[in-house]
Motif scaffolding. Structure first.
Motif, PDB file in Angstrom:
ATOM      1  N   ILE A 145     -21.293   5.441  -6.705  1.00  0.00           N
ATOM      2  CA  ILE A 145     -20.375   4.380  -6.249  1.00  0.00           C
ATOM      3  C   ILE A 145     -21.016   3.571  -5.129  1.00  0.00           C
ATOM      4  N   GLY A 146     -21.732   4.266  -4.236  1.00  0.00           N
ATOM      5  CA  GLY A 146     -22.397   3.558  -3.150  1.00  0.00           C
ATOM      6  C   GLY A 146     -23.450   2.592  -3.668  1.00  0.00           C
ATOM      7  N   VAL A 147     -24.219   3.041  -4.667  1.00  0.00           N
ATOM      8  CA  VAL A 147     -25.247   2.150  -5.246  1.00  0.00           C
ATOM      9  C   VAL A 147     -24.591   0.957  -5.921  1.00  0.00           C
ATOM     10  N   LEU A 148     -23.497   1.210  -6.681  1.00  0.00           N
ATOM     11  CA  LEU A 148     -22.795   0.111  -7.365  1.00  0.00           C
ATOM     12  C   LEU A 148     -22.192  -0.870  -6.362  1.00  0.00           C
ATOM     13  N   ASN A 149     -21.640  -0.383  -5.265  1.00  0.00           N
ATOM     14  CA  ASN A 149     -21.080  -1.265  -4.235  1.00  0.00           C
ATOM     15  C   ASN A 149     -22.170  -2.127  -3.610  1.00  0.00           C
ATOM     16  N   ALA A 150     -23.330  -1.504  -3.394  1.00  0.00           N
ATOM     17  CA  ALA A 150     -24.443  -2.296  -2.827  1.00  0.00           C
ATOM     18  C   ALA A 150     -24.875  -3.389  -3.794  1.00  0.00           C
ATOM     19  N   GLN A 151     -24.953  -3.048  -5.097  1.00  0.00           N
ATOM     20  CA  GLN A 151     -25.313  -4.062  -6.090  1.00  0.00           C
ATOM     21  C   GLN A 151     -24.241  -5.139  -6.191  1.00  0.00           C
ATOM     22  N   LEU A 152     -22.966  -4.719  -6.066  1.00  0.00           N
ATOM     23  CA  LEU A 152     -21.865  -5.691  -6.143  1.00  0.00           C
ATOM     24  C   LEU A 152     -21.938  -6.681  -4.988  1.00  0.00           C
ATOM     25  N   LEU A 153     -22.202  -6.173  -3.787  1.00  0.00           N
ATOM     26  CA  LEU A 153     -22.318  -7.066  -2.640  1.00  0.00           C
ATOM     27  C   LEU A 153     -23.491  -8.036  -2.806  1.00  0.00           C
ATOM     28  N   THR A 154     -24.581  -7.530  -3.363  1.00  0.00           N
ATOM     29  CA  THR A 154     -25.756  -8.403  -3.580  1.00  0.00           C
ATOM     30  C   THR A 154     -25.423  -9.502  -4.579  1.00  0.00           C
ATOM     31  N   GLN A 157     -22.460 -10.658  -5.397  1.00  0.00           N
ATOM     32  CA  GLN A 157     -21.473 -11.589  -4.830  1.00  0.00           C
ATOM     33  C   GLN A 157     -22.145 -12.575  -3.879  1.00  0.00           C
ATOM     34  N   GLY A 158     -23.119 -12.095  -3.148  1.00  0.00           N
ATOM     35  CA  GLY A 158     -23.863 -13.000  -2.267  1.00  0.00           C
ATOM     36  C   GLY A 158     -24.647 -14.023  -3.064  1.00  0.00           C
ATOM     37  N   ASP A 159     -25.286 -13.548  -4.151  1.00  0.00           N
ATOM     38  CA  ASP A 159     -26.031 -14.478  -4.994  1.00  0.00           C
ATOM     39  C   ASP A 159     -25.097 -15.507  -5.619  1.00  0.00           C
ATOM     40  N   LEU A 160     -23.870 -15.058  -6.002  1.00  0.00           N
ATOM     41  CA  LEU A 160     -22.911 -15.989  -6.614  1.00  0.00           C
ATOM     42  C   LEU A 160     -22.505 -17.091  -5.641  1.00  0.00           C
ATOM     43  N   GLU A 161     -22.273 -16.739  -4.362  1.00  0.00           N
ATOM     44  CA  GLU A 161     -21.893 -17.737  -3.368  1.00  0.00           C
ATOM     45  C   GLU A 161     -23.002 -18.763  -3.177  1.00  0.00           C
ATOM     46  N   VAL A 162     -24.237 -18.271  -3.212  1.00  0.00           N
ATOM     47  CA  VAL A 162     -25.364 -19.201  -3.034  1.00  0.00           C
ATOM     48  C   VAL A 162     -25.464 -20.141  -4.233  1.00  0.00           C
ATOM     49  N   LYS A 163     -25.359 -19.586  -5.428  1.00  0.00           N
ATOM     50  CA  LYS A 163     -25.491 -20.422  -6.625  1.00  0.00           C
ATOM     51  C   LYS A 163     -24.340 -21.403  -6.785  1.00  0.00           C
ATOM     52  N   ARG A 164     -23.131 -21.003  -6.325  1.00  0.00           N
ATOM     53  CA  ARG A 164     -21.985 -21.918  -6.448  1.00  0.00           C
ATOM     54  C   ARG A 164     -22.175 -23.154  -5.573  1.00  0.00           C
ATOM     55  N   ARG A 165     -22.949 -23.044  -4.500  1.00  0.00           N
ATOM     56  CA  ARG A 165     -23.211 -24.217  -3.667  1.00  0.00           C
ATOM     57  C   ARG A 165     -24.239 -25.132  -4.321  1.00  0.00           C
ATOM     58  N   GLU A 166     -25.093 -24.490  -5.120  1.00  0.00           N
ATOM     59  CA  GLU A 166     -26.172 -25.288  -5.727  1.00  0.00           C
ATOM     60  C   GLU A 166     -25.792 -25.794  -7.111  1.00  0.00           C
ATOM     61  N   VAL A 174     -25.954 -19.814 -15.086  1.00  0.00           N
ATOM     62  CA  VAL A 174     -26.336 -18.860 -14.027  1.00  0.00           C
ATOM     63  C   VAL A 174     -25.096 -18.310 -13.324  1.00  0.00           C
ATOM     64  N   VAL A 175     -24.193 -19.264 -13.011  1.00  0.00           N
ATOM     65  CA  VAL A 175     -22.962 -18.833 -12.319  1.00  0.00           C
ATOM     66  C   VAL A 175     -22.136 -17.936 -13.220  1.00  0.00           C
ATOM     67  N   GLN A 176     -22.024 -18.314 -14.481  1.00  0.00           N
ATOM     68  CA  GLN A 176     -21.263 -17.487 -15.411  1.00  0.00           C
ATOM     69  C   GLN A 176     -21.900 -16.116 -15.584  1.00  0.00           C
ATOM     70  N   GLY A 177     -23.201 -16.069 -15.614  1.00  0.00           N
ATOM     71  CA  GLY A 177     -23.890 -14.791 -15.739  1.00  0.00           C
ATOM     72  C   GLY A 177     -23.639 -13.887 -14.536  1.00  0.00           C
ATOM     73  N   LEU A 178     -23.691 -14.472 -13.338  1.00  0.00           N
ATOM     74  CA  LEU A 178     -23.425 -13.679 -12.133  1.00  0.00           C
ATOM     75  C   LEU A 178     -21.984 -13.153 -12.119  1.00  0.00           C
ATOM     76  N   ARG A 179     -21.036 -14.047 -12.558  1.00  0.00           N
ATOM     77  CA  ARG A 179     -19.641 -13.593 -12.615  1.00  0.00           C
ATOM     78  C   ARG A 179     -19.501 -12.394 -13.581  1.00  0.00           C
ATOM     79  N   ALA A 180     -20.195 -12.471 -14.740  1.00  0.00           N
ATOM     80  CA  ALA A 180     -20.116 -11.372 -15.709  1.00  0.00           C
ATOM     81  C   ALA A 180     -20.698 -10.080 -15.119  1.00  0.00           C
ATOM     82  N   GLU A 181     -21.822 -10.175 -14.406  1.00  0.00           N
ATOM     83  CA  GLU A 181     -22.425  -8.985 -13.794  1.00  0.00           C
ATOM     84  C   GLU A 181     -21.508  -8.378 -12.731  1.00  0.00           C
ATOM     85  N   ILE A 182     -20.858  -9.281 -11.944  1.00  0.00           N
ATOM     86  CA  ILE A 182     -19.932  -8.792 -10.905  1.00  0.00           C
ATOM     87  C   ILE A 182     -18.757  -8.056 -11.546  1.00  0.00           C
ATOM     88  N   ASP A 183     -18.207  -8.616 -12.613  1.00  0.00           N
ATOM     89  CA  ASP A 183     -17.091  -7.950 -13.297  1.00  0.00           C
ATOM     90  C   ASP A 183     -17.524  -6.591 -13.848  1.00  0.00           C
TER      91      ASP A 183
END
Length: 361
Positions: free
Chosen positions: A215-224, A226-235, A242-251
């Motif tokens: 769970i700790g590893v998954l939470n760390a990946q989830l935070l990463t 989510q951070g990548d998604l915020e960056v890509k949503r600005r760009e 890319v954004v859709q792919g990140l959303r799918a990975e987060i889900d």
């Protein structure tokens, strides 16, 4: 010359009986040879000595009881049958060469034979020295020694059997308890191994640690992500691949986290780690409880064995069986002197009675 009644009584009551008895003692009575031995029973007991009650006139119950038990055995029919089977005792005491008063009748029963030997095999216990004195008389010096040696050998076996019986009685209960606890311990270990094989785990704690780590590893990946998604949503816009792919990975990461948490709490088909931990804890507690019982029974058994070893009895031969150099029995001088005194007393009593009767006639 007229012979007085006192003279007649003296001849009838003293002279003739004493002459007949003296002739028997001096010419007919068969010589008897003796063999003596002294033994004692010792106990290997390191415990503190108990109060000696004999100083106030009360009987003791330790060494005296063991010694008196051995005395009873030596004078029992069991000992007689042992001596008969090994030494042909009846044949020796029934030999035709023995005088008829001392000889055992050939047709004597076992009980009569036992009563007869009470005069020839004498066992005495000294309560002061705690020694057992064995005195045997036979019509051969070597045979008398053989009887004493056989008595000592059989007495040693009797004491050894007493030791074995006491040790067995004291350890039998704890040995049975130990066997029962061993069985329960094997069953408890088998139940634990079966539980581990069925659920594919070593311990529930290790399983929970692995899930929490996942769970700790998954939470760390989830935070990463989510951070990548915020960056890509600005760009990029929301509909970009890319954004859709990140959303799918987060889900996907969120679902995995939920599934891992379910393993700890809810579980599927009753196999949650919390439930497994409860069952595992119960099995492990039972195993520890049974192990405690097993260790306790083992300790008790060893303690009882040590105590039994400390109470072992030992037959100590203080003096070895002697061989008579000369015949001391029958004591002819003593017997004739005693007979003379008794006959004189009988003569005076009867003469007095006769004198009283004559006086009142």
């Amino acid at each position: 010359m007229k012979i007085g009644y006192r003279t007649v009584l003296f001849i009838l009551l003293f002279v003739l009986p004493l002459a007949a008895f003296s002739y028997y003692q001096l010419r007919i009575a068969t010589d008897r040879f003796h063999s003596d031995s002294t033994i004692s029973i010792a106990e290997d007991n390191n415990s503190a000595p108990s109060l000696d009650l004999s100083v106030i006139g009360l009987p003791t119950t330790g060494d005296d009881k063991d010694a008196l038990t051995l005395v009873t055995f030596i004078t029992s029919l069991d000992m007689l049958q042992t001596l008969e089977s090994e030494l042909q005792l009846r044949q020796h005491y029934s030999e035709p060469g023995i005088d008829w008063l001392s000889r055992l009748p050939a047709e004597a029963s076992l009980e009569d034979f036992h009563s007869y030997l009470e005069s020839y095999i004498v066992v005495e216990y000294d309560t002061t020295s705690h020694l057992i004195n064995i005195h045997v008389e036979a019509f051969s010096r070597e045979y008398a020694q053989k009887i004493v040696n056989t008595i000592l050998t059989r007495s040693q076996k009797f004491v050894d059997n007493l030791n074995s019986r006491v040790t067995l009685e004291q350890t039998k209960f704890f040995e049975n308890q130990l066997k029962m606890s061993e069985t329960r311990l094997r069953e408890a270990k088998g139940a634990l191994l079966q539980f581990q094989r069925e659920h594919g785990l070593l311990t529930t704690d290790a399983e929970a640690q692995m899930i929490n780590a996942s769970i700790g590893v998954l939470n760390a990946q989830l935070l990463t992500k989510q951070g990548d998604l915020e960056v890509k949503r600005r760009e990029l816009n929301e509909n970009s691949p890319v954004v859709q792919g990140l959303r799918a990975e987060i889900d996907t990461l969120k679902r995995q986290i939920v599934q891992e948490k379910d393993k700890l709490s809810i579980g599927t088909g009753g196999s949650a780690v919390s439930e497994l931990a409860a069952k595992f804890g119960e099995i492990q507690f039972n195993l520890e409880f049974v192990e405690t019982i097993y260790k306790s029974n083992l300790t008790q058994l060893e303690r009882v064995r040590v105590e039994a070893a400390q109470r072992l009895k030992y037959l100590i031969i203080v003096t070895t069986p002697s061989v008579a150099d000369a015949s001391l029995f029958p004591d002819r001088t003593y017997n004739i002197g005693t007979a003379a005194i008794l006959l004189v007393m009988a003569y005076f009593v009867l003469s007095l009675i006769v004198a009283v009767i004559r006086e009142h006639a």
